[in-house]
Design a protein around this motif. Structure first.
Motif, PDB file in Angstrom:
ATOM      1  N   GLY A   1       0.779  -1.234   0.000  1.00  0.00           N
ATOM      2  CA  GLY A   1       0.000   0.000   0.000  1.00  0.00           C
ATOM      3  C   GLY A   1       0.806   1.276   0.000  1.00  0.00           C
ATOM      4  O   GLY A   1       0.248   2.365   0.205  1.00  0.00           O
ATOM      5  N   ASP A   2       2.126   1.181  -0.226  1.00  0.00           N
ATOM      6  CA  ASP A   2       2.934   2.393  -0.374  1.00  0.00           C
ATOM      7  C   ASP A   2       2.883   2.871  -1.822  1.00  0.00           C
ATOM      8  O   ASP A   2       2.862   2.057  -2.760  1.00  0.00           O
ATOM      9  CB  ASP A   2       4.403   2.116   0.000  1.00  0.00           C
ATOM     10  N   ARG A   3       2.887   4.177  -2.003  1.00  0.00           N
ATOM     11  CA  ARG A   3       2.914   4.758  -3.344  1.00  0.00           C
ATOM     12  C   ARG A   3       4.255   4.435  -4.000  1.00  0.00           C
ATOM     13  O   ARG A   3       5.318   4.628  -3.398  1.00  0.00           O
ATOM     14  CB  ARG A   3       2.718   6.273  -3.264  1.00  0.00           C
ATOM     15  N   LYS A   4       4.213   3.943  -5.239  1.00  0.00           N
ATOM     16  CA  LYS A   4       5.451   3.496  -5.891  1.00  0.00           C
ATOM     17  C   LYS A   4       6.395   4.641  -6.221  1.00  0.00           C
ATOM     18  O   LYS A   4       7.605   4.434  -6.301  1.00  0.00           O
ATOM     19  CB  LYS A   4       5.116   2.703  -7.160  1.00  0.00           C
ATOM     20  N   SER A   5       5.856   5.830  -6.430  1.00  0.00           N
ATOM     21  CA  SER A   5       6.718   6.965  -6.742  1.00  0.00           C
ATOM     22  C   SER A   5       6.138   8.211  -6.080  1.00  0.00           C
ATOM     23  O   SER A   5       5.017   8.605  -6.369  1.00  0.00           O
ATOM     24  CB  SER A   5       6.793   7.162  -8.256  1.00  0.00           C
ATOM     25  N   ALA A   6       6.901   8.790  -5.152  1.00  0.00           N
ATOM     26  CA  ALA A   6       6.420   9.960  -4.413  1.00  0.00           C
ATOM     27  C   ALA A   6       7.472  11.062  -4.457  1.00  0.00           C
ATOM     28  O   ALA A   6       8.591  10.854  -4.935  1.00  0.00           O
ATOM     29  CB  ALA A   6       6.111   9.576  -2.962  1.00  0.00           C
ATOM     30  N   THR A   7       7.116  12.220  -3.952  1.00  0.00           N
ATOM     31  CA  THR A   7       8.045  13.353  -3.913  1.00  0.00           C
ATOM     32  C   THR A   7       8.000  13.986  -2.534  1.00  0.00           C
ATOM     33  O   THR A   7       6.927  14.104  -1.937  1.00  0.00           O
ATOM     34  CB  THR A   7       7.666  14.424  -4.964  1.00  0.00           C
ATOM     35  N   LEU A   8       9.171  14.362  -2.025  1.00  0.00           N
ATOM     36  CA  LEU A   8       9.252  15.138  -0.793  1.00  0.00           C
ATOM     37  C   LEU A   8       9.616  16.574  -1.141  1.00  0.00           C
ATOM     38  O   LEU A   8      10.354  16.820  -2.097  1.00  0.00           O
ATOM     39  CB  LEU A   8      10.323  14.558   0.133  1.00  0.00           C
ATOM     40  N   TYR A   9       9.114  17.499  -0.355  1.00  0.00           N
ATOM     41  CA  TYR A   9       9.364  18.919  -0.579  1.00  0.00           C
ATOM     42  C   TYR A   9       9.995  19.500   0.683  1.00  0.00           C
ATOM     43  O   TYR A   9       9.557  19.178   1.793  1.00  0.00           O
ATOM     44  CB  TYR A   9       8.053  19.643  -0.889  1.00  0.00           C
ATOM     45  N   VAL A  10      11.026  20.322   0.525  1.00  0.00           N
ATOM     46  CA  VAL A  10      11.631  21.004   1.670  1.00  0.00           C
ATOM     47  C   VAL A  10      11.197  22.465   1.615  1.00  0.00           C
ATOM     48  O   VAL A  10      11.473  23.175   0.644  1.00  0.00           O
ATOM     49  CB  VAL A  10      13.172  20.903   1.662  1.00  0.00           C
ATOM     50  N   MET A  11      10.491  22.892   2.658  1.00  0.00           N
ATOM     51  CA  MET A  11       9.977  24.253   2.736  1.00  0.00           C
ATOM     52  C   MET A  11      10.811  25.090   3.701  1.00  0.00           C
ATOM     53  O   MET A  11      11.377  24.566   4.667  1.00  0.00           O
ATOM     54  CB  MET A  11       8.520  24.242   3.206  1.00  0.00           C
ATOM     55  N   ASN A  12      10.873  26.378   3.456  1.00  0.00           N
ATOM     56  CA  ASN A  12      11.590  27.322   4.313  1.00  0.00           C
ATOM     57  C   ASN A  12      10.615  28.402   4.774  1.00  0.00           C
ATOM     58  O   ASN A  12       9.848  28.936   3.964  1.00  0.00           O
ATOM     59  CB  ASN A  12      12.760  27.947   3.534  1.00  0.00           C
ATOM     60  N   VAL A  13      10.620  28.686   6.073  1.00  0.00           N
ATOM     61  CA  VAL A  13       9.817  29.785   6.615  1.00  0.00           C
ATOM     62  C   VAL A  13      10.779  30.892   7.040  1.00  0.00           C
ATOM     63  O   VAL A  13      11.656  30.681   7.883  1.00  0.00           O
ATOM     64  CB  VAL A  13       8.963  29.339   7.824  1.00  0.00           C
ATOM     65  N   GLN A  14      10.614  32.041   6.430  1.00  0.00           N
ATOM     66  CA  GLN A  14      11.490  33.191   6.694  1.00  0.00           C
ATOM     67  C   GLN A  14      10.616  34.436   6.805  1.00  0.00           C
ATOM     68  O   GLN A  14       9.837  34.727   5.891  1.00  0.00           O
ATOM     69  CB  GLN A  14      12.500  33.361   5.545  1.00  0.00           C
ATOM     70  N   GLY A  15      10.717  35.139   7.926  1.00  0.00           N
ATOM     71  CA  GLY A  15       9.870  36.312   8.123  1.00  0.00           C
ATOM     72  C   GLY A  15       8.393  35.966   8.064  1.00  0.00           C
ATOM     73  O   GLY A  15       7.575  36.770   7.613  1.00  0.00           O
ATOM     74  N   GLY A  16       8.059  34.751   8.502  1.00  0.00           N
ATOM     75  CA  GLY A  16       6.665  34.311   8.500  1.00  0.00           C
ATOM     76  C   GLY A  16       6.142  33.877   7.147  1.00  0.00           C
ATOM     77  O   GLY A  16       5.000  33.454   7.021  1.00  0.00           O
ATOM     78  N   LYS A  17       6.978  33.955   6.094  1.00  0.00           N
ATOM     79  CA  LYS A  17       6.564  33.592   4.735  1.00  0.00           C
ATOM     80  C   LYS A  17       7.112  32.212   4.370  1.00  0.00           C
ATOM     81  O   LYS A  17       8.264  31.890   4.708  1.00  0.00           O
ATOM     82  CB  LYS A  17       7.071  34.623   3.713  1.00  0.00           C
ATOM     83  N   TYR A  18       6.307  31.434   3.641  1.00  0.00           N
ATOM     84  CA  TYR A  18       6.690  30.077   3.256  1.00  0.00           C
ATOM     85  C   TYR A  18       7.171  30.066   1.804  1.00  0.00           C
ATOM     86  O   TYR A  18       6.526  30.649   0.934  1.00  0.00           O
ATOM     87  CB  TYR A  18       5.494  29.140   3.366  1.00  0.00           C
ATOM     88  N   LYS A  19       8.275  29.373   1.557  1.00  0.00           N
ATOM     89  CA  LYS A  19       8.696  29.199   0.164  1.00  0.00           C
ATOM     90  C   LYS A  19       9.342  27.829   0.004  1.00  0.00           C
ATOM     91  O   LYS A  19       9.877  27.251   0.947  1.00  0.00           O
ATOM     92  CB  LYS A  19       9.649  30.313  -0.276  1.00  0.00           C
ATOM     93  N   LEU A  20       9.275  27.311  -1.210  1.00  0.00           N
ATOM     94  CA  LEU A  20       9.852  26.006  -1.518  1.00  0.00           C
ATOM     95  C   LEU A  20      11.369  26.121  -1.618  1.00  0.00           C
ATOM     96  O   LEU A  20      11.885  26.963  -2.354  1.00  0.00           O
ATOM     97  CB  LEU A  20       9.275  25.484  -2.836  1.00  0.00           C
ATOM     98  N   ALA A  21      12.085  25.284  -0.856  1.00  0.00           N
ATOM     99  CA  ALA A  21      13.553  25.292  -0.896  1.00  0.00           C
ATOM    100  C   ALA A  21      14.083  24.303  -1.929  1.00  0.00           C
ATOM    101  O   ALA A  21      14.944  24.638  -2.741  1.00  0.00           O
ATOM    102  CB  ALA A  21      14.128  24.973   0.482  1.00  0.00           C
ATOM    103  N   THR A  22      13.557  23.064  -1.908  1.00  0.00           N
ATOM    104  CA  THR A  22      14.002  22.054  -2.875  1.00  0.00           C
ATOM    105  C   THR A  22      13.019  20.891  -2.889  1.00  0.00           C
ATOM    106  O   THR A  22      12.163  20.779  -2.009  1.00  0.00           O
ATOM    107  CB  THR A  22      15.428  21.555  -2.539  1.00  0.00           C
ATOM    108  N   THR A  23      13.136  20.024  -3.888  1.00  0.00           N
ATOM    109  CA  THR A  23      12.302  18.819  -3.969  1.00  0.00           C
ATOM    110  C   THR A  23      13.196  17.582  -3.974  1.00  0.00           C
ATOM    111  O   THR A  23      14.334  17.634  -4.452  1.00  0.00           O
ATOM    112  CB  THR A  23      11.418  18.794  -5.226  1.00  0.00           C
ATOM    113  N   VAL A  24      12.663  16.463  -3.466  1.00  0.00           N
ATOM    114  CA  VAL A  24      13.427  15.204  -3.403  1.00  0.00           C
ATOM    115  C   VAL A  24      12.530  14.059  -3.879  1.00  0.00           C
ATOM    116  O   VAL A  24      11.590  13.681  -3.193  1.00  0.00           O
ATOM    117  CB  VAL A  24      13.887  14.914  -1.949  1.00  0.00           C
ATOM    118  N   PRO A  25      12.786  13.496  -5.086  1.00  0.00           N
ATOM    119  CA  PRO A  25      11.996  12.334  -5.531  1.00  0.00           C
ATOM    120  C   PRO A  25      12.394  11.083  -4.737  1.00  0.00           C
ATOM    121  O   PRO A  25      13.583  10.879  -4.470  1.00  0.00           O
ATOM    122  CB  PRO A  25      12.365  12.191  -7.011  1.00  0.00           C
TER     123      PRO A  25
END
Length: 384
Positions: A354-378
């Motif tokens: 029941g695990d997804r065969k292909s997934a993606t992880l996302y690394v987020m950064n919070v700076q000054g209360g704002k969220y932005k995408l830092a990098t992705t990891v397949p």
């Protein structure tokens, strides 16, 4: 005579109505709708509701009236298990979207398994969720044994930390994540000065005093935003500006609100993509805002995707069943063996547990209360 004729006409109308009446089929959501984690749990429910709204006409065409029933697990394993038993007792419910918390998913899925009620999780990452090999438990997100190393690699290779203090919230989720991070950091030659569990929610002064003594380059906290946000606020007020890293439990807009002016140098891995990282999510985000007067977050999008997997599985099983309401076991099989396309997060197929065969992880950064995408990891699970 008139009376008899009227009675006959009423009976005829009733018979006609029952002949055209649709069979009700339901899906359930199981997530925290009250308490400190309700922000994310409500996102999951609302995302699932949008999917149900889209699929209703498709179900109607084959004589099925599709409904969603939302259950509140309060982010509590005992409450979640009790709710799972209620779900199992409603024979019209064919599958569940949930849960948010791995510690709730583990006993809840076990309670649903004898009735073959399939679960598709938009959030659970603990390895044990699928390692038990239950036929009804599936997830569309990456596991802790992928998320932990991704976080550790970011700490070691991007933040260049040499010394890390690890905390966890003493749940299946937090402990599992912290364990994977510790293992990966040590393999990278990074010194782990502590891996401490805490259920504290309001006063972190004693823990912060220990962190001050150790002077780590980074702090990792395996926990949920409502607890970690308070910790970060107090950590910054104590003058400690080391980066704080966590897992997808920090993935809420409420984190920055709780941390206040301390919402700087925060990073978290998340299994639910930020809306801006999903090219197909613009229409979804607009619809979400119009329907619920709230901005869609990552778990809203993944609640939507998990529900689409559930609904397509039920529809596939119904079509294979001569356009009649399928059994729970037929739905369970259709979900595990299905190939689901057109989702916001990409195509979904499941492996044998029941695990997804292909997934993606996302690394987020919070700076000054704002969220932005830092990098992705397949990522891919160990078994396909």
């Amino acid at each position: 005579m008139k009376k008899t004729a009227l009675s006959l006409s009423v009976l005829a109308a009733l018979a006609l109505g029952s002949a055209s009446a649709q069979t009700t089929v339901k899906i359930a959501t199981l997530s925290p709708l009250s308490g400190g984690q309700s922000d994310l749990g409500t996102q999951i429910r609302n995302g699932a509701q949008l999917a149900v709204n889209e699929y209703k006409p498709l179900f109607k065409k084959i004589g099925l009236d599709l409904q969603l029933v939302a259950y509140d697990d309060q982010a509590d394993p005992a409450t979640g298990t009790a709710q799972a038993r209620k779900i199992a007792s409603d024979r019209q419910i064919l599958a569940v979207v949930g849960t948010l918390n791995s510690g709730v998913a583990i006993p809840s899925s076990a309670a649903l398994q004898p009735s073959h009620v399939a679960m598709v999780s938009p959030a659970n990452t603990a390895n044990q969720v699928t390692d038990r090999g239950l036929s009804n438990m599936n997830r569309i997100v990456a596991r802790d044994d992928a998320q932990g190393p991704a976080g550790a690699n970011f700490i070691a290779r991007t933040l260049k930390a040499k010394k890390v203090y690890i905390l966890n919230d003493k749940t299946a989720y937090g402990e599992g994540l912290a364990k994977e991070v510790e293992k990966a950091l040590k393999a990278d030659g990074v010194q782990v000065v502590a891996n401490e569990g805490t259920e504290e929610k309001s006063d972190f002064s004693s823990i912060i005093a220990k962190i001050k003594l150790q002077r780590p380059d980074a702090v990792y906290f395996g926990g949920i935003y409502n607890q970690v946000g308070v910790f970060i606020k107090q950590l910054r007020e104590a003058g400690i500006n080391a980066p704080v890293i966590g897992g997808d439990g920090l993935d809420s807009s409420e984190l920055a609100t709780i941390a206040g002016q301390g919402a700087n140098d925060i990073y978290f891995t998340t299994v639910a993509a930020p809306i801006e990282a999903l090219p197909a999510a613009k229409v979804f985000a607009t619809s979400f805002k119009q329907t619920f007067n709230d901005n869609a977050q990552g778990f809203g999008a993944f609640g939507y995707d998990a529900a689409k997997v559930v609904l397509q599985g039920i529809l596939d099983a119904a079509r294979a069943n001569g356009n009649k309401a399928p059994s729970r076991m037929q739905v369970e099989t259709a979900i595990r063996k299905g190939n689901f396309t057109g989702l916001l997060s990409g195509n979904v197929t499941f492996n044998s547990v029941g695990d997804r065969k292909s997934a993606t992880l996302y690394v987020m950064n919070v700076q000054g209360g704002k969220y932005k995408l830092a990098t992705t990891v397949p990522v891919k699970p160990a078994r396909q």
